[in-house]
Write an enzyme that holds these catalytic residues in place. Sequence first.
Site, mmCIF file in Angstrom:
data_model
loop_
_atom_site.group_PDB
_atom_site.id
_atom_site.type_symbol
_atom_site.label_atom_id
_atom_site.label_comp_id
_atom_site.label_asym_id
_atom_site.label_seq_id
_atom_site.Cartn_x
_atom_site.Cartn_y
_atom_site.Cartn_z
ATOM 1 N N SER A 145 0.908 -0.879 0.039
ATOM 2 C CA SER A 145 0.050 0.211 0.097
ATOM 3 C C SER A 145 0.851 1.221 0.044
ATOM 4 C CB SER A 145 -1.310 -0.081 1.110
ATOM 5 O OG SER A 145 -1.840 -1.443 1.112
ATOM 6 N N ASP A 146 2.357 1.452 0.255
ATOM 7 C CA ASP A 146 2.939 2.319 0.689
ATOM 8 C C ASP A 146 3.618 2.309 -0.904
ATOM 9 O OD1 ASP A 146 2.649 3.388 2.988
ATOM 10 O OD2 ASP A 146 3.966 1.614 4.515
ATOM 11 N N VAL A 147 4.393 1.556 -0.878
ATOM 12 C CA VAL A 147 4.354 1.042 -2.320
ATOM 13 C C VAL A 147 3.545 2.029 -3.748
ATOM 14 C CG1 VAL A 147 5.240 -0.230 -4.589
ATOM 15 C CG2 VAL A 147 6.253 -0.399 -2.141
#
Length: 395
Positions: free
Chosen positions: A168-170
């Site tokens: 999700s961060d990526v």
Amino acid sequence: MGLALEGVKIIDLSRVLAGPFCTMILGDLGAEVIKIEHHQNGDETRFWGPPFVEGESAYYLCANRNKESMTLNLKAEEGKEIFRQLVKDADIVVQNFKTGTLDKWGLGYEQLNEWNSKIILASITGFGQSGPYKDLPGYDYIIQAMSGLMNITGEEAGSPMKVGVAISDVITGLYTCIGILSALQHRQHTGEGQEIDIALLDCQISALVNVASNYLVGQTEPKRLGNRHPNIAPYQVFTVADGEMVIAVGNDQQFARFCNILELAELIDDNRYATNRNRVENRSSLIPILQRELLKNSKQNWKRLFDEQAIPNGPIHTISEMFNDPQVLAREMVIEGNHPHIPSLKLTGSPLKLSKSPVKVRHHPPLYGEQTAEILQRVGYTRAEIKEMKKNQVI
């Protein structure tokens, strides 16, 4: 050859992964990135380990090359003045503080816009600048859970499972890059900056792609399918004589060639399996037939046969096997960078292969506050003033 974003200046207030990953990509493309870190402890990922190498965490190293690091106390008035000096000739500010934090410090978009009407502020939060959850902290793991991603990941009879990286961060980092590049294009036409509101939850929901669409169209709750695909068959992990491999048959023509290789030509015109729709509906009877035949040969032999007939397939690599794969090496996905303390620092290469403005690693992931004095001198502060600011915990 020049770099695509040469001349673009970014003030990076972000920490951990989504923001730093975004600014690293922009730095790879040539942008000048000044990473501003807390004056007492810095980016949290500097302490996330093991593993560490010469005091630097592997986690921090993965997302911070092509940047300069300076320390700054943004709550101190003198620190705010330094920030103002930096913003005056910057193009972009990236931040991932909780919603409202910059406004509380008097450093929100309206203030930045007064200092520099062309500034682009990219604000990354867990849930965005609006809605009932806007004030809640948002971590990748929580977003994987709340977005539904974990509920569709894992074995059918098993528990919900997170993805093996902070996906999700990526994804949010990538969307933030897209938003920034779009805002730069808008500014080129209009001369005006803007604020970009990016939420991890929004980005992860968008990245559910066909699974989200399956629900919206069919109104049927998607289920965990392990290593099977919800819309295509056969498209999954199979066991062969000496291990496991992925076989991804994407259309009816591929299925016919696949059946011929397995000497199962009778399946090609079988009404239960002749079309992808029928194969998905009759997956439970088809897969055991295929699996029995696949056990008769090795990964290497099957791969050779499938490659000859353009059947998508691949071994399930360990990370070490992946980094030694000849294709990975040929694409320069492992690079070496210079570092003041780490001889032959190895980093993951960039997937961006631009023919006219190629990516270049110009700076190692900076040491904590490594360029603080240099950056302050560039905006006009003297060595004596810098020494006094250090004493007063401004930097």
